[in-house]
Write a protein that holds these residues in place. Structure first.
Motif, PDB file in Angstrom:
ATOM      1  N   ASP A 368      42.250  38.598  28.946  1.00 59.15           N
ATOM      2  CA  ASP A 368      41.048  37.954  28.212  1.00 59.15           C
ATOM      3  C   ASP A 368      41.035  36.630  27.994  1.00 59.15           C
ATOM      4  O   ASP A 368      40.039  36.079  27.378  1.00 59.15           O
ATOM      5  N   ASP A 369      42.347  36.050  28.063  1.00 64.43           N
ATOM      6  CA  ASP A 369      42.298  34.594  27.711  1.00 64.43           C
ATOM      7  C   ASP A 369      41.271  33.781  28.470  1.00 64.43           C
ATOM      8  O   ASP A 369      41.227  34.043  29.768  1.00 64.43           O
ATOM      9  N   VAL A 370      40.857  32.603  28.060  1.00 61.97           N
ATOM     10  CA  VAL A 370      39.631  31.908  28.927  1.00 61.97           C
ATOM     11  C   VAL A 370      40.338  30.720  29.161  1.00 61.97           C
ATOM     12  O   VAL A 370      41.067  30.066  28.406  1.00 61.97           O
ATOM     13  N   ARG A 397      41.275  37.562  33.886  1.00 62.22           N
ATOM     14  CA  ARG A 397      40.701  38.681  34.535  1.00 62.22           C
ATOM     15  C   ARG A 397      39.688  38.243  35.897  1.00 62.22           C
ATOM     16  O   ARG A 397      39.966  38.557  36.880  1.00 62.22           O
ATOM     17  N   GLU A 398      38.626  37.632  35.334  1.00 59.87           N
ATOM     18  CA  GLU A 398      37.693  37.004  36.280  1.00 59.87           C
ATOM     19  C   GLU A 398      38.422  36.246  37.425  1.00 59.87           C
ATOM     20  O   GLU A 398      37.928  36.335  38.573  1.00 59.87           O
ATOM     21  N   ALA A 399      39.086  35.233  36.824  1.00 57.97           N
ATOM     22  CA  ALA A 399      39.555  34.316  37.864  1.00 57.97           C
ATOM     23  C   ALA A 399      40.513  34.795  38.744  1.00 57.97           C
ATOM     24  O   ALA A 399      40.375  34.424  40.263  1.00 57.97           O
ATOM     25  N   THR A 506      43.275  45.923  39.655  1.00 52.27           N
ATOM     26  CA  THR A 506      42.358  46.891  39.930  1.00 52.27           C
ATOM     27  C   THR A 506      40.913  46.344  39.920  1.00 52.27           C
ATOM     28  O   THR A 506      40.347  46.513  40.758  1.00 52.27           O
ATOM     29  N   THR A 507      40.547  45.250  39.038  1.00 56.41           N
ATOM     30  CA  THR A 507      39.430  44.507  39.067  1.00 56.41           C
ATOM     31  C   THR A 507      39.248  43.923  40.247  1.00 56.41           C
ATOM     32  O   THR A 507      38.037  44.071  40.911  1.00 56.41           O
ATOM     33  N   ALA A 508      40.110  43.229  40.789  1.00 53.76           N
ATOM     34  CA  ALA A 508      40.155  42.434  41.960  1.00 53.76           C
ATOM     35  C   ALA A 508      39.508  43.424  43.179  1.00 53.76           C
ATOM     36  O   ALA A 508      38.826  43.132  43.897  1.00 53.76           O
ATOM     37  N   ILE A 509      40.160  44.925  43.305  1.00 55.26           N
ATOM     38  CA  ILE A 509      39.529  45.564  44.440  1.00 55.26           C
ATOM     39  C   ILE A 509      38.182  46.174  43.862  1.00 55.26           C
ATOM     40  O   ILE A 509      37.536  46.408  44.940  1.00 55.26           O
ATOM     41  N   GLN A 510      37.978  46.408  42.568  1.00 56.56           N
ATOM     42  CA  GLN A 510      36.627  46.905  42.261  1.00 56.56           C
ATOM     43  C   GLN A 510      35.556  46.181  42.501  1.00 56.56           C
ATOM     44  O   GLN A 510      34.664  46.302  42.903  1.00 56.56           O
ATOM     45  N   SER A 511      35.597  44.821  41.995  1.00 53.17           N
ATOM     46  CA  SER A 511      34.719  44.036  41.866  1.00 53.17           C
ATOM     47  C   SER A 511      34.807  42.524  42.517  1.00 53.17           C
ATOM     48  O   SER A 511      34.251  41.644  42.324  1.00 53.17           O
ATOM     49  N   GLY A 512      36.282  42.225  42.834  1.00 51.64           N
ATOM     50  CA  GLY A 512      36.668  41.054  43.230  1.00 51.64           C
ATOM     51  C   GLY A 512      36.615  40.764  44.741  1.00 51.64           C
ATOM     52  O   GLY A 512      36.049  41.374  45.768  1.00 51.64           O
ATOM     53  N   THR A 513      37.474  39.825  45.129  1.00 55.05           N
ATOM     54  CA  THR A 513      37.919  39.522  46.544  1.00 55.05           C
ATOM     55  C   THR A 513      37.987  40.518  47.522  1.00 55.05           C
ATOM     56  O   THR A 513      38.034  40.597  48.725  1.00 55.05           O
ATOM     57  N   GLY A 514      38.733  41.581  46.967  1.00 54.57           N
ATOM     58  CA  GLY A 514      39.437  42.625  47.317  1.00 54.57           C
ATOM     59  C   GLY A 514      38.481  44.011  47.640  1.00 54.57           C
ATOM     60  O   GLY A 514      38.657  45.135  47.968  1.00 54.57           O
TER      61      GLY A 514
END
Length: 639
Positions: A368-370, A397-399, A506-514
């Motif tokens: 969660d670091d920005v 996480r988003e990056a 997990t986030t990358a597969i669920q909602s990211g480039t993956g």
């Protein structure tokens, strides 16, 4: 008439004398034939799966030396029908066959038929070279006479069937029967005997492991010859033609399994050195996963190769502890044995960001670091994002899930490039990793197997991984020379880092480039694409499998926009869906709303097995994701 008789007799006498001298010379120069019962061969390597199924062999394979009465009649009949139907009637040479062959070769203008008997073929293969010369033919005939004078017909036929080459490194019918049909020669059916007999004409060309259809077509010829010689009835022949022999456990369905066995050969030598003994090597290979791996890559290449200008792909899958279960080193081993999964050094692109973020979390950063997505200028080097735009402040996480280049660079500069290089080495990357500014974007070259094993360190809870393929090595007599007992590398990453990485992956597969790689059950992974679309990657894992996929061209030429999020992600998804067991298929595909990262990893940690020490939150510059179980910091137990 008297002068004619005198001169004729003189010429005949001289002809006999000269022929005698010539034959004497050739008889004197015959090779040593005292070692007819001695077999000289290269040591053999037989590779088996963990369950004992043979899938590859190296060296010369000999089965049991069978006595004449141990050879099934259908095998004898099949060979005689197609090779020498008058075997029991001639004295080693069949003049009629020789004349017929000479005439047909003359008509064709080339060699289309041989007139050699089984005895001559045995002589040639045991003692002579394959040169098509008159001198060799004379020696072959003389040796055939010697064999006929010293051995019975049954013994000659047994020698022939025990010593002839049947393709795929096999010598003799017993070795061939075990190789192609997983049975001893005494149990061969007529159809199987016909297929083996058909191999004798051209063992490599007709080998059923290379082309089963071709081998079956050749066996049809043998069956019809058996019918013509009245060894079988027309009704039996018709039934056999409709139901030809098929292979059993001979590796025919795995055209690329040799990439794995070639890799394992070097591993065997490193464990026991060179040896003259025949060895049986039990490996980690899973033939079901190998099938899935080959099919998932070929499906994408067959559909998209021309469209995307991409010619090659590679895949490797292993357990989180490093046991390689399947390996595809290229599209077609027969055309190119170069192993792109092991030997190719390519730029990893954004899949290397996993190392960058791992180093960041090891230095105390948290998901969660920005950081600020904005312009970067390091000594004139100005990296940009794939989208060519900047989106301002965002969490790590988003990056990571969006594969933002600028934030990966800023994170690297924040913690130090040396920290990233050090983490890469701890995760198993052995090549040179220069600490130039672009280190965070994966410009250093790595192999697919090393990059995949680096992800395995995260999958297994932070322990070092050495990919391996050998479980046990023993001699043909059963003496165990090597048995695997573990790598012992120990923990390389903290429990806190492991949990943070699993969460953002997990986030990358669920909602990211993956997103294209989402298999419909819990998984984690990362895409990677290099400059000008030269290399495209996807590497990810479930609790049981860590799989890496690469697409590109051998000459390094650009593809037509193959990215980690299209062909590699799709191939990875197809493979994982086909290969992941029920324990990993935690049902959430039917959920109306996707599960949160914390819920997914709660179930994944449960699948791994819980630690004996109660889980607690890790420390960091921000709170961990609520609900994500963490391995206890400093825990010594391995999940």
């Amino acid at each position: 008439m008297r002068p004619l008789i005198n001169w004729g007799g003189t010429l005949v006498l001289w002809g006999v004398l000269i022929s005698g001298v010539i034959l004497g010379y050739f008889a004197y120069t015959l090779p040593d034939i005292s070692g007819i019962n001695v077999i000289e061969k290269r040591p053999s390597l037989v590779f088996q799966t963990e369950k004992g199924v043979r899938f590859a062999t190296y060296g010369d394979l000999y089965g049991n030396m069978l006595r004449p009465d141990e050879i099934p009649e259908n095998m004898k009949n099949a060979v005689m029908a197609v090779e020498d139907s008058h075997f029991y009637d001639h004295f080693g040479v069949n003049p009629f066959s020789l004349v017929r062959a000479m005439w047909r070769n003359y008509q064709a203008g080339r060699v289309v038929e041989g007139g050699s008997t089984i005895t001559q073929q045995l002589a040639k293969n045991l003692f002579l070279n394959p040169d098509r010369t008159l001198q060799r033919k004379i020696r072959e005939v003389l040796l055939a006479f010697w064999l006929e004078a010293n051995y019975s017909k049954d013994e000659i036929l047994a020698l022939y069937l025990n010593r002839m080459y049947f393709g795929s490194g096999t010598y003799g019918i017993d070795a061939a029967a075990r190789k192609y049909f997983s049975k001893p020669a005494r149990d061969l059916t007529i159809a199987e005997a016909a297929m083996l007999a058909g191999l004798l004409k051209a063992p490599t060309y007709y080998a059923p492991t290379a082309n089963l259809d071709r081998a079956q077509q050749r066996s049809t010829v043998v069956i019809r010859r058996m019918e013509a010689e009245e060894f079988i009835t027309p009704a039996t022949a018709n039934a056999l033609v409709k139901a030809p022999a098929t292979l059993r456990n001979a590796g025919s369905n795995f055209r690329n399994v040799r990439y794995f066995s070639d890799w394992v050969v070097s591993e065997v030598r490193s464990y026991i050195g060179r040896t003259e003994e025949d060895l049986i090597v039990r490996t980690t290979l899973d033939l079901d996963l190998q099938t899935n791996a080959e099919q998932s890559l070929e499906s994408q290449l067959k559909t998209n190769s021309k469209k995307y200008n991409v010619s090659q792909a590679a895949l490797i899958t292993m357990t989180p502890t490093g046991a390689v279960k399947a390996m595809v080193g290229g599209r077609n081993y027969a055309r190119s044995s170069f192993n792109r999964a092991v030997s190719a050094q390519r730029q990893p692109g954004s899949v290397f960001k996993t190392v960058v973020y791992t180093a960041g979390f090891e230095k105390g950063r948290a998901p969660d670091d920005v950081y600020m997505d904005g312009p970067v200028n390091i000594g004139g080097w100005k990296p940009h994002n794939y989208s060519r735009r900047y989106d301002g402040a965002m969490s790590l996480r988003e990056a990571y899930s969006r594969s933002i280049n600028t934030i990966a660079v800023k994170l690297t500069e924040d913690i130090g490039r040396g920290a990233v290089a050090s983490t890469a080495r701890k995760m198993g990357l052995t090549g040179k990793i220069p600490t130039h500014p672009s280190i965070s974007l994966g410009t250093n070259e790595v192999s697919l197997v090393e990059m995949t094993s680096a992800y395995a360190v995260i999958a297994n809870g932070g322990y070092g991984v050495l990919p391996y393929g050998v479980l046990e090595i023993k001699t043909a007599s059963g003496k165990v020379l090597y048995q695997r007992h573990g790598s012992g590398l120990g923990r390389q990453l903290s429990a806190r880092t492991v949990n943070h990485m699993r969460s953002i992956m997990t986030t990358a597969i669920q909602s990211g480039t993956g997103r294209n790689a989402n298999p419909g059950f819990p998984a984690a992974g990362k895409t990677g694409t290099t400059q000008d679309y030269r290399d495209a990657w996807f590497i990810g894992f479930t609790p049981s499998l860590v799989t890496g996929v690469w697409f590109g061209n051998d000459d390094g030429s650009a593809t037509k926009k193959v990215t980690g999020s299209n062909l590699p992600a799709l191939a990875w998804r197809d493979f994982m869906k086909a290969s992941t067991g029920a324990s990993d298929r935690i049902a959430f595909a039917r959920e109306k709303e996707p599960l949160s990262d914390s819920s997914i990893w709660q179930k994944i940690i449960q699948t791994f097995g819980s630690s004996s020490t109660p889980a607690r939150s890790g420390s960091g510059t921000s709170n961990p994701v609520p609900g994500v179980p963490e391995y206890p910091t400093g825990a010594t137990d391995r999940p």
